[in-house]
Design an enzyme around this catalytic site. Sequence first.
Site, mmCIF file in Angstrom:
data_model
loop_
_atom_site.group_PDB
_atom_site.id
_atom_site.type_symbol
_atom_site.label_atom_id
_atom_site.label_comp_id
_atom_site.label_asym_id
_atom_site.label_seq_id
_atom_site.Cartn_x
_atom_site.Cartn_y
_atom_site.Cartn_z
ATOM 1 N N HIS A 151 35.646 38.889 38.267
ATOM 2 C CA HIS A 151 34.409 38.609 38.997
ATOM 3 C C HIS A 151 33.234 39.041 38.127
ATOM 4 O O HIS A 151 33.404 39.722 37.115
ATOM 5 C CB HIS A 151 34.384 39.341 40.353
ATOM 6 C CG HIS A 151 34.430 40.827 40.280
ATOM 7 N ND1 HIS A 151 35.542 41.572 40.618
ATOM 8 C CD2 HIS A 151 33.488 41.736 39.914
ATOM 9 C CE1 HIS A 151 35.283 42.856 40.459
ATOM 10 N NE2 HIS A 151 34.041 42.984 40.026
HETATM 11 P P1 TYD Z 1 37.348 44.664 43.726
HETATM 12 O O1 TYD Z 1 35.962 44.980 43.299
HETATM 13 O O2 TYD Z 1 37.659 43.234 44.049
HETATM 14 O O3 TYD Z 1 38.343 45.250 42.661
HETATM 15 P P2 TYD Z 1 38.959 44.588 41.351
HETATM 16 O O4 TYD Z 1 37.962 43.618 40.844
HETATM 17 O O5 TYD Z 1 39.195 45.694 40.412
HETATM 18 O O6 TYD Z 1 40.224 43.933 41.747
HETATM 19 O O7 TYD Z 1 37.668 45.576 44.971
HETATM 20 C C1 TYD Z 1 38.965 45.608 45.557
HETATM 21 C C2 TYD Z 1 38.788 45.895 47.044
HETATM 22 O O8 TYD Z 1 38.159 47.171 47.242
HETATM 23 C C3 TYD Z 1 37.923 44.857 47.743
HETATM 24 O O9 TYD Z 1 38.493 44.604 49.020
HETATM 25 C C4 TYD Z 1 36.603 45.557 47.925
HETATM 26 C C5 TYD Z 1 36.965 47.013 47.998
HETATM 27 N N1 TYD Z 1 35.932 47.885 47.420
HETATM 28 C C6 TYD Z 1 35.159 48.692 48.242
HETATM 29 O O10 TYD Z 1 35.329 48.702 49.476
HETATM 30 N N2 TYD Z 1 34.217 49.504 47.684
HETATM 31 C C7 TYD Z 1 34.001 49.532 46.360
HETATM 32 O O11 TYD Z 1 33.123 50.298 45.874
HETATM 33 C C8 TYD Z 1 34.783 48.676 45.506
HETATM 34 C C9 TYD Z 1 34.582 48.655 44.014
HETATM 35 C C10 TYD Z 1 35.733 47.879 46.080
#
Ligand code: TYD
Length: 137
Positions: A50
């Site tokens: 992303h």
């Molecule tokens: P995501 O940012 O999509 O992680 P990655 O890109 O590393 O796979 O986040 C994974 C999940 O965690 C998503 O459901 C959102 C949640 N999340 C939060 O609730 N707070 C946060 O600060 C972050 C970074 C993620």
Amino acid sequence: MSLITIIDFPVLGDGRGALVALEAHCQIPFDIKRVYYIYGTAQDVARGFHAHKALKQIAICLKGSCRFVMDDGKDKQEVILSTPDKGLLIDAMQWHEMYDFSEDCVLMVLADDYYNENDYIRDYNIFIELSKTHERF
Ligand code: TYD
């Protein structure tokens, strides 16, 4: 243009070991509103995939190692983070993917804003379209 901006943190070391101190607007070029960390990543898992519309982040590998692929919509460049005295800037509008997490990897991320799903761009095709009108510098 380099997509990899690494910040070297001063290490306050003595005979006891090392200490790194991070302050907003000093070693970290923004107000730190949120800290999160990733650990216990299963083998062959890739994360990220992303970009953020506005969020700026600094990723620091506190233990172990992982590989980042940074993408501005035109170029892709990669870097391996493997030391707690360096931070990788994840700027706004940088698509990023993380691979090759070592079993012991602890990846800490400092962010300049609270979690906001509306700031995410999770569709690569939409990112490519938006990146055409985004000037980074
Ligand atoms: P995501 O940012 O999509 O992680 P990655 O890109 O590393 O796979 O986040 C994974 C999940 O965690 C998503 O459901 C959102 C949640 N999340 C939060 O609730 N707070 C946060 O600060 C972050 C970074 C993620």
